[in-house]
Design a protein around this motif. Sequence first.
Motif, PDB file in Angstrom:
ATOM      1  N   GLY A   1       0.974  -0.964   0.294  1.00 46.79           N
ATOM      2  CA  GLY A   1       0.128  -0.260  -0.194  1.00 46.79           C
ATOM      3  C   GLY A   1       0.654   1.276  -0.113  1.00 46.79           C
ATOM      4  O   GLY A   1       1.794   1.241  -0.489  1.00 46.79           O
ATOM      5  N   THR A   2       0.992   2.336   1.037  1.00 45.42           N
ATOM      6  CA  THR A   2       1.470   3.588   0.887  1.00 45.42           C
ATOM      7  C   THR A   2       2.674   3.327   2.293  1.00 45.42           C
ATOM      8  O   THR A   2       3.505   4.321   1.960  1.00 45.42           O
ATOM      9  CB  THR A   2       0.571   4.492   1.551  1.00 45.42           C
ATOM     10  N   LYS A   3       3.148   1.948   3.111  1.00 46.39           N
ATOM     11  CA  LYS A   3       3.273   2.438   3.795  1.00 46.39           C
ATOM     12  C   LYS A   3       4.912   0.837   3.308  1.00 46.39           C
ATOM     13  O   LYS A   3       4.303   0.073   2.826  1.00 46.39           O
ATOM     14  CB  LYS A   3       3.402   1.506   5.070  1.00 46.39           C
ATOM     15  N   GLU A   4       5.953   1.656   3.957  1.00 50.37           N
ATOM     16  CA  GLU A   4       6.985   0.851   4.353  1.00 50.37           C
ATOM     17  C   GLU A   4       6.655  -1.164   4.940  1.00 50.37           C
ATOM     18  O   GLU A   4       6.176  -0.209   5.865  1.00 50.37           O
ATOM     19  CB  GLU A   4       8.825   1.198   4.266  1.00 50.37           C
ATOM     20  N   ILE A   5       6.739  -1.900   4.564  1.00 54.11           N
ATOM     21  CA  ILE A   5       7.115  -3.232   5.844  1.00 54.11           C
ATOM     22  C   ILE A   5       7.337  -2.715   7.035  1.00 54.11           C
ATOM     23  O   ILE A   5       6.885  -3.394   8.074  1.00 54.11           O
ATOM     24  CB  ILE A   5       7.411  -4.739   5.096  1.00 54.11           C
ATOM     25  N   ILE A   6       8.324  -2.513   7.524  1.00 52.04           N
ATOM     26  CA  ILE A   6       8.672  -2.220   8.864  1.00 52.04           C
ATOM     27  C   ILE A   6       8.280  -1.188   9.335  1.00 52.04           C
ATOM     28  O   ILE A   6       7.984  -1.503  10.535  1.00 52.04           O
ATOM     29  CB  ILE A   6      10.595  -1.427   8.142  1.00 52.04           C
TER      30      ILE A   6
ATOM     31  N   LYS B   1      -4.156  -6.236  -1.300  1.00 52.95           N
ATOM     32  CA  LYS B   1      -5.392  -5.512  -1.890  1.00 52.95           C
ATOM     33  C   LYS B   1      -6.716  -6.548  -2.087  1.00 52.95           C
ATOM     34  O   LYS B   1      -7.750  -5.239  -1.637  1.00 52.95           O
ATOM     35  CB  LYS B   1      -4.584  -5.783  -3.193  1.00 52.95           C
ATOM     36  N   LYS B   2      -7.060  -7.211  -0.987  1.00 54.12           N
ATOM     37  CA  LYS B   2      -8.400  -7.576  -0.806  1.00 54.12           C
ATOM     38  C   LYS B   2      -8.607  -7.455   0.019  1.00 54.12           C
ATOM     39  O   LYS B   2     -10.174  -7.110   0.086  1.00 54.12           O
ATOM     40  CB  LYS B   2      -8.406  -9.503  -0.899  1.00 54.12           C
ATOM     41  N   MET B   3      -7.998  -7.058   1.118  1.00 50.35           N
ATOM     42  CA  MET B   3      -8.460  -6.640   3.047  1.00 50.35           C
ATOM     43  C   MET B   3      -8.808  -4.752   2.553  1.00 50.35           C
ATOM     44  O   MET B   3      -9.670  -4.536   3.075  1.00 50.35           O
ATOM     45  CB  MET B   3      -7.404  -6.531   3.416  1.00 50.35           C
ATOM     46  N   ASN B   4      -8.161  -4.433   1.357  1.00 50.11           N
ATOM     47  CA  ASN B   4      -8.833  -3.202   1.749  1.00 50.11           C
ATOM     48  C   ASN B   4      -9.110  -2.205   0.335  1.00 50.11           C
ATOM     49  O   ASN B   4      -8.864  -1.674   0.037  1.00 50.11           O
ATOM     50  CB  ASN B   4      -6.743  -2.547   2.000  1.00 50.11           C
ATOM     51  N   GLY B   5      -9.936  -3.582  -0.211  1.00 54.79           N
ATOM     52  CA  GLY B   5     -10.684  -3.482  -1.673  1.00 54.79           C
ATOM     53  C   GLY B   5     -10.054  -2.718  -2.777  1.00 54.79           C
ATOM     54  O   GLY B   5     -10.000  -2.010  -3.537  1.00 54.79           O
TER      55      GLY B   5
END
Length: 194
Positions: free
Chosen positions: A25-30, A190-194
């Motif tokens: 999404g918009t954030k790095e994994i860490i 993506k499934k969880m966040n539409g």
Amino acid sequence: MLTAIIPASGFSRRMGENKLLKKLGTKEIIRYSIENILKINFDEIILVYSNPDIYEISKQYDITKVFNEKAHLGQSESIKAGVRNADQKSDYMFFMGDMPFLDESIIKKCISEFEKDKSKIIVPKVNGNKKNPVIFPNYLRDEILKLSGDVGARNLIEKYNSVFLDFEDSIYFKDIDTLADFDALEDYYKKMNG
């Protein structure tokens, strides 16, 4: 006293790029890992890093940052750096930096189990497979500081009294070793966040 330690100074060799800096999404994994841990009232949170970009991200959070100058010697050096910089009397909960879906309810359940008997190592399990985060009692400090190479602390789980907590849903424990792992997590996100 319980210290959260995030060993985040690996080289992601199987990935070919630093997996903790990849964006979901918009954030790095860490960021997901740090923010999930910050939801819990730990006495201290220690991030062990070697990459300057991870350090830059971590500066935005009120956590302790420790540079691992021996990162090339394997995962154990990251674990030891965290323990050396924790309060001498603290117990330790070790997190992986690449588990973006780890839920605070799972963290709380592990802590609650540990508080029943602080002589035991607490290890989550899914379908019989050991997972992270793992809690180690303070009396194992010297043993942890003797670790070497890339094995981590798995051997201590076999050697000392451990409690295994069974969890059903493996998605919370998914980590990233390869691009295929990342793609699978991205599809789920993506499934969880539409």
